[in-house]
Design a protein around this motif. Structure first.
Motif, PDB file in Angstrom:
ATOM      1  N   ALA A 110       0.942  -1.031   0.148  1.00  0.00           N
ATOM      2  CA  ALA A 110       0.057  -0.024   0.130  1.00  0.00           C
ATOM      3  C   ALA A 110       0.875   1.435   0.199  1.00  0.00           C
ATOM      4  O   ALA A 110       2.081   1.447   0.721  1.00  0.00           O
ATOM      5  N   ASP A 111       0.381   2.222  -0.587  1.00  0.00           N
ATOM      6  CA  ASP A 111       0.966   3.502  -0.754  1.00  0.00           C
ATOM      7  C   ASP A 111       0.431   4.212   0.702  1.00  0.00           C
ATOM      8  O   ASP A 111      -0.629   4.770   0.974  1.00  0.00           O
ATOM      9  N   LEU A 112       1.433   4.425   1.647  1.00  0.00           N
ATOM     10  CA  LEU A 112       1.117   4.875   2.873  1.00  0.00           C
ATOM     11  C   LEU A 112       0.548   6.421   2.775  1.00  0.00           C
ATOM     12  O   LEU A 112      -0.183   6.605   3.722  1.00  0.00           O
ATOM     13  N   ASP A 113       0.843   7.174   1.830  1.00  0.00           N
ATOM     14  CA  ASP A 113       0.392   8.281   1.669  1.00  0.00           C
ATOM     15  C   ASP A 113      -1.304   8.442   1.574  1.00  0.00           C
ATOM     16  O   ASP A 113      -1.780   9.070   1.862  1.00  0.00           O
ATOM     17  N   GLU A 114      -1.722   7.394   0.630  1.00  0.00           N
ATOM     18  CA  GLU A 114      -2.912   7.091   0.378  1.00  0.00           C
ATOM     19  C   GLU A 114      -3.757   6.871   1.816  1.00  0.00           C
ATOM     20  O   GLU A 114      -4.889   7.190   2.122  1.00  0.00           O
ATOM     21  N   VAL A 115      -3.012   5.873   2.677  1.00  0.00           N
ATOM     22  CA  VAL A 115      -3.623   5.315   3.768  1.00  0.00           C
ATOM     23  C   VAL A 115      -3.882   6.751   4.630  1.00  0.00           C
ATOM     24  O   VAL A 115      -4.816   6.794   5.276  1.00  0.00           O
ATOM     25  N   ARG A 116      -2.699   7.326   4.817  1.00  0.00           N
ATOM     26  CA  ARG A 116      -2.716   8.782   5.697  1.00  0.00           C
ATOM     27  C   ARG A 116      -4.015   9.576   5.068  1.00  0.00           C
ATOM     28  O   ARG A 116      -4.742  10.114   5.877  1.00  0.00           O
ATOM     29  N   ARG A 117      -4.182   9.567   3.739  1.00  0.00           N
ATOM     30  CA  ARG A 117      -5.064  10.601   3.483  1.00  0.00           C
ATOM     31  C   ARG A 117      -6.448   9.982   3.739  1.00  0.00           C
ATOM     32  O   ARG A 117      -7.427  10.627   3.970  1.00  0.00           O
TER      33      ARG A 117
END
Length: 241
Positions: A110-117
């Protein structure tokens, strides 16, 4: 949202619905207005929110749009200040706004920036909006908070996929439990999570009619004072955590 005179519309229970310009949120606004609520329709894009409110309530007596980005502290604070000044009450909060149904993703990559968003809107958005309206909710005779969740956030069913969405909804369920435990007492705030099921929204992409999914949210928003709190429901029935 013009200031209401004493009596009349000001005496109606006030519901705030985040992400109310489309999908489940839009239908929740419609059903709550039909049930006698004055509804504040929150929308990131004010023009889209105003268009949605005009479709639902051309006279503007029951539904009013406000600019509301739940991921932005200033936007949430401005909404809460306006509701306080112009309506003087909030009886129901429906935390519906959500993003990023990441069916293409897997936790291991997973793209963790996407998860944070996703967390910023789906978890922290609901959290900051609840905190902002809590002073009004605690003064309500029948306060209700509904966190629109998903069975994707149920640990009981998780097996992989949609990591950002699933983790954010699991965390939202945890927030439901914490708030429910803390907001008891004489003026008990009923706080529940609701899964509307797979519905034919832009995010869901298919499933049952939107009014059926929204009905379960409205059920939790209009529970009697002896109704459940700290639960996870679909169509008024418990869902496994």
């Amino acid at each position: 949202m013009a200031k209401q005179p004493d009596g009349g519309a000001r005496e109606l229970p006030v519901a705030v619905v985040t992400g109310g310009n489309r999908g489940i949120g839009y239908e929740v606004v419609r059903q709550l207005a039909q049930r006698g609520h004055r509804v504040v329709l929150g929308s990131r894009d004010l023009a889209k929110g105003e268009a949605a409110a005009a479709r639902l309530d051309p006279r503007g007596s029951r539904v009013t749009a406000v600019q509301l980005d739940v991921a932005d502290d200033a936007s949430v604070a401005a909404m809460a200040d306006r509701v306080t000044r112009e309506l003087g009450r909030a009886d129901v909060l429906v935390n519906n706004a959500a993003i990023l149904y990441d069916t293409w993703a897997q936790a291991r990559t997973a793209d963790l920036d996407e998860v944070r968003r996703a967390l910023e809107t789906n978890l922290f958005g609901a959290w900051r909006t609840t905190q902002a309206l809590l002073p009004l909710l605690r003064r309500s005779p029948h306060p209700r908070v509904v966190n629109v969740s998903s069975e994707a956030g149920a640990l009981n069913w998780m097996s992989g996929g949609t990591p950002a969405y699933s983790v954010s909804k699991a965390a939202l369920n945890a927030l439901t439990r914490l708030l429910s435990g803390e907001l008891g007492g004489r003026h008990r705030v009923l706080v529940n999570s609701v899964c509307p099921g797979w519905t034919a929204t832009d995010m869901g992409g298919g499933g049952r009619p939107v009014p059926e999914g929204a009905a379960g949210v409205v059920w939790a928003a209009t529970l009697p004072d002896d109704g459940p709190t700290g639960g996870f429901f679909r169509d008024g029935k418990p869902v496994a955590w």
